[in-house]
Design a protein around this motif. Structure first.
Motif, mmCIF file in Angstrom:
data_model
loop_
_atom_site.group_PDB
_atom_site.id
_atom_site.type_symbol
_atom_site.label_atom_id
_atom_site.label_comp_id
_atom_site.label_asym_id
_atom_site.label_seq_id
_atom_site.Cartn_x
_atom_site.Cartn_y
_atom_site.Cartn_z
ATOM 1 N N VAL A 38 40.717 0.517 24.950
ATOM 2 C CA VAL A 38 40.225 1.889 25.082
ATOM 3 C C VAL A 38 40.085 2.249 26.562
ATOM 4 C CG1 VAL A 38 38.256 3.419 24.649
ATOM 5 C CG2 VAL A 38 39.132 1.983 22.818
ATOM 6 N N ALA A 41 43.593 2.888 27.668
ATOM 7 C CA ALA A 41 44.134 4.091 27.030
ATOM 8 C C ALA A 41 43.561 5.361 27.645
ATOM 9 C CB ALA A 41 43.860 4.046 25.533
ATOM 10 N N TYR A 42 42.294 5.332 28.041
ATOM 11 C CA TYR A 42 41.663 6.511 28.631
ATOM 12 C C TYR A 42 41.845 6.589 30.147
ATOM 13 C CZ TYR A 42 39.398 8.474 24.530
ATOM 14 O OH TYR A 42 39.167 9.093 23.323
ATOM 15 N N VAL A 47 44.753 9.524 25.343
ATOM 16 C CA VAL A 47 45.101 8.386 24.500
ATOM 17 C C VAL A 47 46.349 8.779 23.716
ATOM 18 C CG1 VAL A 47 44.367 6.827 22.672
ATOM 19 C CG2 VAL A 47 42.705 7.673 24.318
ATOM 20 N N GLU A 51 49.993 4.071 22.421
ATOM 21 C CA GLU A 51 48.969 3.098 22.813
ATOM 22 C C GLU A 51 48.194 2.617 21.587
ATOM 23 O OE1 GLU A 51 48.086 4.654 27.339
ATOM 24 O OE2 GLU A 51 47.281 5.802 25.666
ATOM 25 N N LYS A 52 47.847 3.546 20.705
ATOM 26 C CA LYS A 52 47.139 3.165 19.474
ATOM 27 C C LYS A 52 48.022 2.272 18.603
ATOM 28 C CE LYS A 52 44.066 7.125 18.926
ATOM 29 N NZ LYS A 52 43.707 8.279 18.085
ATOM 30 N N ALA A 81 36.007 5.005 21.672
ATOM 31 C CA ALA A 81 36.674 6.242 22.083
ATOM 32 C C ALA A 81 35.685 7.410 22.121
ATOM 33 C CB ALA A 81 37.837 6.546 21.151
ATOM 34 N N GLU A 130 46.265 3.077 34.963
ATOM 35 C CA GLU A 130 46.149 2.050 33.921
ATOM 36 C C GLU A 130 46.047 0.662 34.541
ATOM 37 O OE1 GLU A 130 48.537 4.287 30.309
ATOM 38 O OE2 GLU A 130 49.678 3.383 31.947
#
Length: 150
Positions: A38, A41-42, A47, A51-52, A81, A130
């Motif tokens: 997370v 992803a953030y 997101v 990525e999920k 999230a 990232e």
């Protein structure tokens, strides 16, 4: 016949207990991996579905985490999230706290970082934000970012 039934019942209960023990033992790993993902992803503010999907793919194929129900994994992802959506600083602090619980388990910590790197590259671009997020995760775990080419 009664002996066979008793033997089968024992095996069923034994397997059930083993699964529950594995869930308890690996709960911190599940939370750490999901929390780390997370954070990554953030990192760029959005997101992405890719990525999920990478995260869910890892969780489905991981021998250690396969004991967890997909709904439980999704709930854990959503928990972290939602904290990010409420306040990025609070979300990251809580996520890094969950990550930090794996500091004393080097092999799990290294696997967590590798999974976070994979999730970071899920959209085809492992950008600087990232990478910086994964470096913060490494710092939280006491791992040198250079070990992961960061």
């Amino acid at each position: 016949m009664a002996l066979e039934w008793l033997k089968n019942k024992f095996n069923d209960v034994s397997n059930s207990v083993k699964t529950e023990v594995a869930k308890i033992r690996n709960r911190s790993f599940l939370e750490g991996v999901v929390a780390g993902c997370v954070v990554v992803a953030y990192a760029d503010g959005v997101v992405k579905p890719e990525e999920k999907q990478k995260l869910m793919g890892f969780l489905r194929t991981s021998e250690v985490l396969s004991v967890f129900d997909t709904n439980q994994v999704i709930a854990t992802f959503e928990k972290f999230a939602q904290q990010f959506e409420f306040d990025t600083g609070i979300g990251e602090a809580n996520a890094l706290q969950a990550v930090g619980k794996l500091k004393s388990q080097p092999s799990e910590a290294r696997l967590l970082v590798r999974v976070c790197c994979i999730v970071g590259t899920a959209d085809g671009d492992f950008d600087d934000k990232e990478k910086a997020a994964v470096r913060r995760i490494c710092q939280e775990l006491g791992l040198p970012p250079a070990d992961f080419d960061l």
